[in-house]
Design a protein around this motif. Structure first.
Motif, mmCIF file in Angstrom:
data_model
loop_
_atom_site.group_PDB
_atom_site.id
_atom_site.type_symbol
_atom_site.label_atom_id
_atom_site.label_comp_id
_atom_site.label_asym_id
_atom_site.label_seq_id
_atom_site.Cartn_x
_atom_site.Cartn_y
_atom_site.Cartn_z
ATOM 1 N N MET A 606 1.156 -8.948 -8.915
ATOM 2 C CA MET A 606 1.679 -7.497 -9.265
ATOM 3 C C MET A 606 2.850 -7.522 -10.095
ATOM 4 O O MET A 606 3.914 -8.038 -10.286
ATOM 5 C CB MET A 606 2.116 -6.810 -7.920
ATOM 6 C CG MET A 606 1.060 -6.661 -6.627
ATOM 7 S SD MET A 606 -0.213 -5.337 -7.213
ATOM 8 C CE MET A 606 0.837 -3.937 -6.851
ATOM 9 N N THR A 607 2.852 -6.482 -11.160
ATOM 10 C CA THR A 607 3.876 -6.273 -12.047
ATOM 11 C C THR A 607 4.310 -4.801 -11.574
ATOM 12 O O THR A 607 3.860 -3.869 -10.926
ATOM 13 C CB THR A 607 3.188 -6.129 -13.186
ATOM 14 O OG1 THR A 607 2.245 -4.977 -13.540
ATOM 15 C CG2 THR A 607 2.311 -7.334 -13.749
ATOM 16 N N PRO A 608 5.743 -4.369 -12.194
ATOM 17 C CA PRO A 608 6.270 -3.258 -11.867
ATOM 18 C C PRO A 608 5.352 -2.199 -12.348
ATOM 19 O O PRO A 608 5.196 -1.054 -11.603
ATOM 20 C CB PRO A 608 7.365 -3.292 -12.977
ATOM 21 C CG PRO A 608 7.916 -4.659 -13.219
ATOM 22 C CD PRO A 608 6.616 -5.359 -13.003
ATOM 23 N N ALA A 609 4.367 -2.100 -13.303
ATOM 24 C CA ALA A 609 3.500 -0.952 -13.783
ATOM 25 C C ALA A 609 2.416 -0.763 -12.761
ATOM 26 O O ALA A 609 1.907 0.244 -12.304
ATOM 27 C CB ALA A 609 2.968 -1.510 -14.987
ATOM 28 N N GLU A 610 1.897 -2.000 -12.133
ATOM 29 C CA GLU A 610 1.027 -2.032 -11.134
ATOM 30 C C GLU A 610 1.471 -1.328 -9.818
ATOM 31 O O GLU A 610 0.890 -0.547 -9.130
ATOM 32 C CB GLU A 610 0.400 -3.409 -10.689
ATOM 33 C CG GLU A 610 -0.551 -3.917 -11.761
ATOM 34 C CD GLU A 610 -1.757 -3.334 -11.603
ATOM 35 O OE1 GLU A 610 -2.146 -2.801 -10.709
ATOM 36 O OE2 GLU A 610 -2.266 -2.798 -12.999
ATOM 37 N N TRP A 611 2.744 -1.648 -9.469
ATOM 38 C CA TRP A 611 3.378 -0.810 -8.160
ATOM 39 C C TRP A 611 3.422 0.443 -8.279
ATOM 40 O O TRP A 611 3.350 1.377 -7.483
ATOM 41 C CB TRP A 611 5.009 -1.540 -7.909
ATOM 42 C CG TRP A 611 4.706 -2.678 -7.519
ATOM 43 C CD1 TRP A 611 5.500 -3.884 -7.730
ATOM 44 C CD2 TRP A 611 4.261 -3.212 -6.173
ATOM 45 N NE1 TRP A 611 5.040 -5.052 -7.050
ATOM 46 C CE2 TRP A 611 4.310 -4.610 -5.830
ATOM 47 C CE3 TRP A 611 3.639 -2.639 -5.155
ATOM 48 C CZ2 TRP A 611 4.256 -5.342 -4.765
ATOM 49 C CZ3 TRP A 611 3.394 -3.289 -3.824
ATOM 50 C CH2 TRP A 611 3.568 -4.566 -3.585
ATOM 51 N N GLU A 612 3.597 0.872 -9.525
ATOM 52 C CA GLU A 612 3.749 2.422 -10.008
ATOM 53 C C GLU A 612 2.341 3.113 -10.316
ATOM 54 O O GLU A 612 2.316 4.160 -10.983
ATOM 55 C CB GLU A 612 4.724 2.830 -10.935
ATOM 56 C CG GLU A 612 6.140 2.165 -10.584
ATOM 57 C CD GLU A 612 6.743 2.695 -9.299
ATOM 58 O OE1 GLU A 612 6.412 4.066 -9.095
ATOM 59 O OE2 GLU A 612 7.343 2.142 -8.481
ATOM 60 N N GLN A 613 1.388 2.500 -10.105
ATOM 61 C CA GLN A 613 0.087 2.970 -10.582
ATOM 62 C C GLN A 613 -0.438 4.214 -9.941
ATOM 63 O O GLN A 613 0.185 4.658 -8.916
ATOM 64 C CB GLN A 613 -1.108 1.896 -10.202
ATOM 65 C CG GLN A 613 -1.323 1.620 -8.803
ATOM 66 C CD GLN A 613 -2.043 0.565 -8.281
ATOM 67 O OE1 GLN A 613 -3.205 0.779 -8.392
ATOM 68 N NE2 GLN A 613 -1.525 -0.604 -8.112
ATOM 69 N N PRO A 614 -1.004 5.159 -10.809
ATOM 70 C CA PRO A 614 -1.394 6.505 -10.127
ATOM 71 C C PRO A 614 -2.226 6.495 -9.217
ATOM 72 O O PRO A 614 -3.091 5.640 -8.833
ATOM 73 C CB PRO A 614 -1.481 7.201 -11.480
ATOM 74 C CG PRO A 614 -2.307 6.065 -12.309
ATOM 75 C CD PRO A 614 -1.330 4.868 -12.316
ATOM 76 N N GLY A 615 -2.090 7.618 -8.202
ATOM 77 C CA GLY A 615 -3.046 7.597 -7.249
ATOM 78 C C GLY A 615 -2.667 6.779 -6.095
ATOM 79 O O GLY A 615 -1.676 6.087 -6.014
ATOM 80 N N PRO A 616 -3.429 6.783 -5.229
ATOM 81 C CA PRO A 616 -3.132 5.751 -3.902
ATOM 82 C C PRO A 616 -2.755 4.381 -4.097
ATOM 83 O O PRO A 616 -2.062 3.727 -3.700
ATOM 84 C CB PRO A 616 -4.136 6.043 -2.880
ATOM 85 C CG PRO A 616 -4.951 7.309 -3.119
ATOM 86 C CD PRO A 616 -4.521 7.350 -4.883
ATOM 87 N N GLY A 617 -3.792 3.784 -5.220
ATOM 88 C CA GLY A 617 -3.603 2.406 -5.508
ATOM 89 C C GLY A 617 -4.274 1.244 -4.849
ATOM 90 O O GLY A 617 -4.990 1.566 -3.682
ATOM 91 N N ALA A 618 -4.005 0.211 -4.845
ATOM 92 C CA ALA A 618 -4.377 -0.962 -4.470
ATOM 93 C C ALA A 618 -3.669 -2.179 -4.522
ATOM 94 O O ALA A 618 -2.974 -2.286 -5.600
ATOM 95 C CB ALA A 618 -5.991 -1.261 -4.768
ATOM 96 N N MET A 619 -3.819 -3.242 -3.758
ATOM 97 C CA MET A 619 -2.870 -4.367 -3.631
ATOM 98 C C MET A 619 -3.524 -5.411 -2.760
ATOM 99 O O MET A 619 -4.126 -4.993 -1.862
ATOM 100 C CB MET A 619 -1.453 -4.173 -3.466
ATOM 101 C CG MET A 619 -1.364 -3.670 -1.928
ATOM 102 S SD MET A 619 0.452 -3.135 -1.614
ATOM 103 C CE MET A 619 0.395 -2.810 0.204
#
Length: 714
Positions: A606-619
């Protein structure tokens, strides 16, 4: 009126009524009394047969009654100053409950006589009532403490293995078809094999009971034809509530504890040491107010006529006063030593640590509890908030305490309701809330994780109602929480729409799965395992009826949910990686393996940008099974499978690239997109990628082929 002789000399300790086989010693604290009278009643509770003046030493009034025995009924009258403007409210026209009474029998019948002032008077509580309330008051009862505990022993379940089940004695048992009719709604019913077997099969380890201290039904509720179902209206801190006793005896509570222990279950009591049933300055005089108002309650410095209310109930116990500290400590020791309970959940526990400058984790009561040898082995759980300034203290309690983690509840609810921006905080809650506890020297298990509890929506209602529906409470739907972070999945309340129903069941599985794969101590609300509904009522405190009682008639959908919860708890129990007592550090070991790794769906970190992805997100979260930091009873490393948690909060299915193999192939264990919550190809190894459905969570495991001891020492 009976003659008023002095009681034969007794002892000023212990407080309460103590039978010694030959008579009963009575002792009552009051620092303001000028005279204290012990009133003894016939065994049927009706006629007062003796009234004795007690001697006093210091601030304790006492006397010994030869021939007194278990079953004797009594109360007190306290003569002293009645100056409400100075915080003094003695009124000998009021029969008072002993704060140390071991049993309280009979119902409180509401009348104006229970108030120390003349109700309706122009000067309100500054007036003085001469009405006698004895005819409508419960009686204190002398108790024989003897009980055959046999080989009973506390289960002493380690914190890392604990799973709480919050339940109401009556609500859990009242409608159970296999509980004998006479036992339904009682301690005997809770101890019966049908109930203990359900709990045992479910896999929980501790029953967290809503208040069982003797309590009263509020005057307002009685006038509305309602009752104080939850019991947060204490009248006695030593007496079990006898409305839950089929036999009308204290011994039935002990028998329940013994039976639950035999089933391997701990008993946790929800205790209310922050306020009492006497309300604000316009409330009744039932016990503490008439005994020593200024000692037992926090009064406003600028106006001692009124109470410093940080509980929202009208009054707050004065937990810095020595007599209140003693009362609470004696009560806790009594329930552990005499009743064999295994721990306590403290309602509005921030009150217990309030000092002149606000909350203090080094408060005297906390110190007294910490050093007490009787309480050394019991579980202490705080509801870490009250209504005063600085009252929200999640993460702020001293070592030795666990806490209900409201941040966990809010985050998990918000994420699965589809609110954007919660992915980073969800990761912290999955990791035991290290941001709240680690820097304070606490453990992940100090975070009691929950999604629903008695106060709020049930799990079923959380996914079925956008808004509360509390009209039946008689407050025009003004009571209860307005911001529930709920989502009705497209229809408000009950529906026949199969698409909506399927989505609701998936949401239940999402919330439950998140709960049981998170580090911390999980708490399951009783009835959530079978989809219990309160018809949208999120404040069922006064609903002593089918709104709150468990419905044990299971259709296919409810049975499927029960099976799923059982599998989740069983899975957690065999995965040490999910039951850590130390926090993840996230750093690679000598072999480059991290105890936890956060992954994008493409398999990259995960990158900082992925952590702040719009919407509910996924991980994805990869939890290493051999870097648990735990050891077994022999000191050997406690290891198991590595666990891969794949979270998809988006509205479309999402393929996840699986991490490279370091052991056996990845095996899907749970997949919330299916009606059963099991993967479509359960138990079959998968490689490459795994597709996680929309708004779903999947759990996979991988058995390590490395030697765990070598991996830990690398």
């Amino acid at each position: 009126m009976p003659k008023k002789p002095h009681a034969r000399t007794g002892r000023p300790w212990p407080l309460g009524a103590t039978w010694d086989g030959h008579g009963v010693n009575f002792a009552l604290y009051s620092g303001v009394a000028e005279q204290v009278q012990l009133c003894l009643f016939d065994r049927d509770g009706g006629q007062e047969r003796r009234r004795l003046d007690l001697a006093h030493r210091g601030n304790v009034w006492y006397g010994y009654v030869p021939g007194g025995a278990p079953g004797d009924l009594y109360g007190y009258r306290v003569h002293g100053p009645y100056r409400p403007e100075q915080g003094l409210r003695c009124n000998p026209h009021k029969l008072l409950i002993d704060p140390y009474a071991r049993a309280i029998v009979g119902a409180l019948r509401w009348s104006d006589a229970h108030y120390g002032y003349v109700r309706g008077a122009e000067d309100a509580d500054l007036s003085y009532s001469t009405q006698d309330n004895a005819a409508d008051m419960p009686r204190c009862q002398v108790v024989d403490e003897r009980f055959d505990w046999g080989d009973d022993a506390p289960p002493q379940v380690p914190w890392r293995d604990t799973v709480f089940y919050e339940a109401h004695v009556k609500g859990l048992t009242q409608r159970h078809p296999d509980v004998p009719a006479a036992w339904r709604g009682t301690y005997a019913g809770l101890a019966s094999p049908p109930v203990t077997e359900h709990l045992r099969r479910l896999g929980v380890t501790a029953v967290d009971l809503l208040p069982v201290h003797a309590f009263v039904d509020d005057h307002r509720l009685v006038e509305l034809g309602l009752r104080n179902y939850w019991g947060y209206n204490t009248l006695g801190f030593f007496a079990p509530e006898l409305r839950y006793s089929a036999s009308g005896t204290v011994q039935e509570f002990k028998q329940m504890v013994k039976a639950l222990h035999a089933a391997g279950l701990e008993v946790i009591l929800d205790v209310v040491y922050n306020h009492t049933a006497e309300g604000n300055q316009l409330g009744p005089t039932l016990s503490w107010r008439g005994i020593d108002n200024a000692a037992y309650y926090r009064l406003r410095h600028d106006d001692p006529r009124r109470y410093d209310d940080v509980t929202g109930t009208g009054n707050t116990l004065h937990t810095r006063h020595p007599v209140v500290v003693r009362l609470i400590m004696d009560s806790l020791r009594y329930w552990v030593g005499e009743m064999h309970v295994d721990g306590f959940r403290f309602d509005l526990a921030t009150v217990l640590g309030r000092g002149p400058a606000g909350f203090d984790p080094l408060a005297g009561l906390f110190s007294a509890i910490a050093q007490d040898p009787v309480l050394a082995h019991v579980k202490l759980i705080a509801e870490p908030w009250d209504l005063g300034d600085g009252g929200y203290q999640v993460g702020g309690f001293p070592a030795g305490w666990a806490e209900w983690n409201g941040r966990y509840r809010d985050t998990v609810r918000a994420f699965w309701a589809g609110e954007p921006g919660h992915l980073p905080e969800l990761s912290r809650r999955l990791c035991g809330s290290s941001d709240l506890y680690q820097l304070r020297g606490r453990s992940p298990t100090d975070s009691v994780n929950f999604v629903t509890v008695h106060d709020g929506f049930t799990l079923h209602d959380l996914v079925s109602y956008q808004h509360k529906h509390n009209e039946a409470n008689g407050e025009d739907n003004r009571d209860g929480e307005n911001h529930n972070r709920s989502w009705n999945c497209g229809a408000e309340g009950e529906t026949d729409d199969e698409v909506v129903l399927a989505l609701r069941e998936r949401q239940k599985r999402n919330l439950l799965t998140t709960l049981f794969v998170s580090l911390g101590t999980p708490l399951l609300l009783g009835g959530d395992e079978v989809g219990r509904t309160q018809r949208g009522n999120n404040n069922g405190y006064c609903q002593d009826n089918e709104v709150s009682w468990h419905d044990w008639q299971l259709d296919e959908r409810r049975q499927r949910l029960l099976d799923y919860v059982q599998r989740l708890i069983a899975f957690r129990k065999v995965q040490p990686a999910l039951r850590r007592t130390t926090f993840f550090h996230g750093e690679p070991d000598a072999g480059g393996v991290r105890d936890i790794a956060w992954l994008q769906p493409n398999g990259e970190p995960m990158t900082p940008a992925e952590w702040e992805q719009p919407g509910p997100g996924a991980m994805g979260a990869l939890v290493c099974g051999w870097q648990t930091g735990e050891v077994d009873e022999r000191g050997a490393p406690l290891c198991g499978d590595s666990v891969l948690i794949l979270v998809n909060g988006q509205r479309n299915p999402l393929p996840f690239v699986l991490p490279p193999l370091r052991g056996d192939a990845w095996v899907p264990r749970f997949d919330t997109r299916t009606p059963s919550g099991l993967p479509q190809h359960e138990g079959r190894p998968v490689r490459g990628e795994y597709v996680v459905g929309a708004r779903s969570i999947a759990i996979l495991t991988q058995a390590s082929t490395e030697d765990p001891a070598d991996a830990l020492s690398a």
